[in-house]
Scaffold this active site. Structure first.
Site, short mmCIF file in Angstrom:
data_model
loop_
_atom_site.label_atom_id
_atom_site.label_comp_id
_atom_site.label_asym_id
_atom_site.label_seq_id
_atom_site.Cartn_x
_atom_site.Cartn_y
_atom_site.Cartn_z
N ARG A 57 109.02 49.40 25.64
CA ARG A 57 109.30 48.01 25.29
C ARG A 57 108.57 47.52 24.06
O ARG A 57 109.16 46.89 23.17
CB ARG A 57 108.93 47.08 26.45
CG ARG A 57 110.00 46.96 27.49
CD ARG A 57 109.37 46.84 28.85
NE ARG A 57 108.71 48.08 29.19
CZ ARG A 57 109.31 49.11 29.78
NH1 ARG A 57 110.55 49.02 30.14
NH2 ARG A 57 108.65 50.24 30.02
N THR A 58 107.26 47.79 23.99
CA THR A 58 106.49 47.22 22.89
C THR A 58 106.97 47.80 21.56
O THR A 58 107.23 47.07 20.60
CB THR A 58 104.98 47.48 23.10
OG1 THR A 58 104.62 46.99 24.40
CG2 THR A 58 104.14 46.76 22.06
N LYS A 86 95.84 67.59 12.49
CA LYS A 86 95.02 68.44 11.60
C LYS A 86 93.59 67.93 11.56
O LYS A 86 92.77 68.46 10.83
CB LYS A 86 95.60 68.42 10.18
CG LYS A 86 97.03 68.89 10.07
CD LYS A 86 97.49 68.76 8.61
CE LYS A 86 98.96 69.09 8.47
NZ LYS A 86 99.48 68.72 7.14
N ARG A 107 99.12 50.91 18.56
CA ARG A 107 98.72 51.10 19.96
C ARG A 107 97.87 52.35 20.03
O ARG A 107 98.23 53.38 19.45
CB ARG A 107 99.94 51.26 20.87
CG ARG A 107 99.57 51.74 22.25
CD ARG A 107 100.70 51.70 23.22
NE ARG A 107 101.01 50.34 23.62
CZ ARG A 107 101.86 50.03 24.59
NH1 ARG A 107 102.48 51.00 25.26
NH2 ARG A 107 102.10 48.78 24.91
N HIS A 135 96.06 43.17 25.12
CA HIS A 135 97.47 43.35 24.75
C HIS A 135 97.99 41.95 24.41
O HIS A 135 98.76 41.35 25.16
CB HIS A 135 98.22 43.97 25.93
CG HIS A 135 99.54 44.59 25.58
ND1 HIS A 135 100.21 44.31 24.40
CD2 HIS A 135 100.32 45.47 26.26
CE1 HIS A 135 101.34 44.99 24.38
NE2 HIS A 135 101.43 45.72 25.50
C1 NCD Z 1 101.97 47.78 29.54
C2 NCD Z 1 100.93 48.42 28.64
O1 NCD Z 1 101.23 49.33 27.86
O2 NCD Z 1 99.79 47.97 28.76
N1 NCD Z 1 103.29 47.97 29.11
C3 NCD Z 1 103.80 47.19 28.10
O3 NCD Z 1 103.28 47.13 27.02
N2 NCD Z 1 104.90 46.47 28.37
C4 NCD Z 1 101.78 48.04 30.98
C5 NCD Z 1 101.70 49.43 31.52
O4 NCD Z 1 101.77 50.43 30.80
O5 NCD Z 1 101.58 49.55 32.74
#
Ligand code: NCD
Length: 309
Positions: A57-58, A86, A107, A135
């Protein structure tokens, strides 16, 4: 209010008026996010999408948001196929993305990695999740979802359920909901309780969260049930994970005791913690919540690199 060039690393970097502004602005993006109207205010802009951890999703909603605004995306979702393999440092990878793009979305499994990235980038950096840390964009879309469904954030009774220790979404959301004066109940297995520092932040904002492991009792007068996945990948020990997995399952039987207008949210991915039979009930908001990531992220991209609508 001016967000041009601003890094988005933690929800704690925002004041309540700033959050309100972003949520209002996101509303204006909904028709564009659905593809029903068209704009290209980010034409010619490039976003780096650096995902050192799995994401659906993100990553896709940031990509969708950038495309819906007329911009373009470069990046990777498998760091094993980059020069990290590397032995290149994170700092050098960030320097490169900085020189190739107008904004970096990152991320990373390590807490603090996004903040570190800001040291090596001139362009704005957006934290798309740093280990068990923060987040912020998920938090904003969660607030947007509650606001859209409940018409206000303050005064709602909210349960944060599941892995409150390692779940970064709930660390950000507990703080933000406290800023608005929501009533918080933390429900988790004993070993996955909300970290002390997050509880203290809520208290500093005047909220007294209740911590319990009894979901059946807490659900009765709740307006928002925010469910999370047990974060298997963050457990130092598989045994410990096996002890807690399956502790809570939301199903139609449990929901018999809930308010008619209870909404159930989940940042997703959902594993066994929500039975699919719940998906077709009016309580299930999690797929709509995931869509809300698009207008919300369009708003953030537009505000940080685009100039406003
Ligand atoms: C979450 C995350 O990555 O922290 N997912 C997200 O970004 N929608 C939650 C999760 O991974 O459980």
């Amino acid at each position: 209010m001016n967000f041009k060039g601003k890094d988005i690393i933690s929800i704690k970097d925002f004041s309540k008026p700033e959050i309100n502004y972003i949520l209002d602005y996101s509303k204006k993006m909904v028709d564009f996010a659905k593809g029903e109207k068209y704009i290209d205010i980010l034409k010619g802009k490039v976003m780096s999408s650096l995902f050192f951890e799995p994401s659906t999703r993100t990553m896709l909603s940031f990509g969708c948001a950038m495309n819906r605004l007329g911009g373009r995306v470069i990046g990777f979702s498998d760091p094993g196929k980059t020069s990290q393999k590397k032995g290149e440092s994170l700092a050098d990878t960030i320097r490169m993305a900085d020189s190739y793009s107008d904004l970096i979305v990152i991320r990373h499994p390590q807490e603090g990695a996004a903040r570190l990235a800001t040291e090596f980038a001139e362009v704005p950096v957006i934290n798309a999740g740093d280990g068990a840390g923060q987040h912020p964009t998920q938090c904003l879309l969660d607030l947007f979802t509650i606001l859209t469904e409940k018409k206000k954030i303050e005064g709602n009774k909210v349960i944060l359920l599941g892995d409150l220790k390692y779940g970064r979404t709930v660390h950000s959301l507990a703080y933000a909901l406290s800023l608005y004066g929501a009533e918080l109940t933390f429900v988790s297995p004993k070993s996955l309780e909300m970290p002390r520092e997050v509880v203290d932040e809520c208290k500093d904002l005047g909220v007294k969260p209740v911590s319990t492991s009894n979901l059946e009792k807490s659900i009765r007068d709740t307006d928002v049930l925010y469910v999370t996945r047990i974060q298997k990948e963050r457990f130092p020990d598989a045994e410990e994970y096996n002890k807690v997995v399956g502790t809570y399952t939301i199903d139609n039987k449990l929901l018999q005791n809930a308010k008619k207008d209870l909404i159930i949210m989940h940042p997703l991915p959902r594993l066994a913690e929500i039975n699919p039979e719940v998906d077709t009930t009016p309580h299930a908001l999690y797929f709509k919540e995931a869509f809300n990531g698009v207008p919300l992220r369009m708003a953030l991209l537009s505000l940080t690199i685009g100039g406003e609508l």
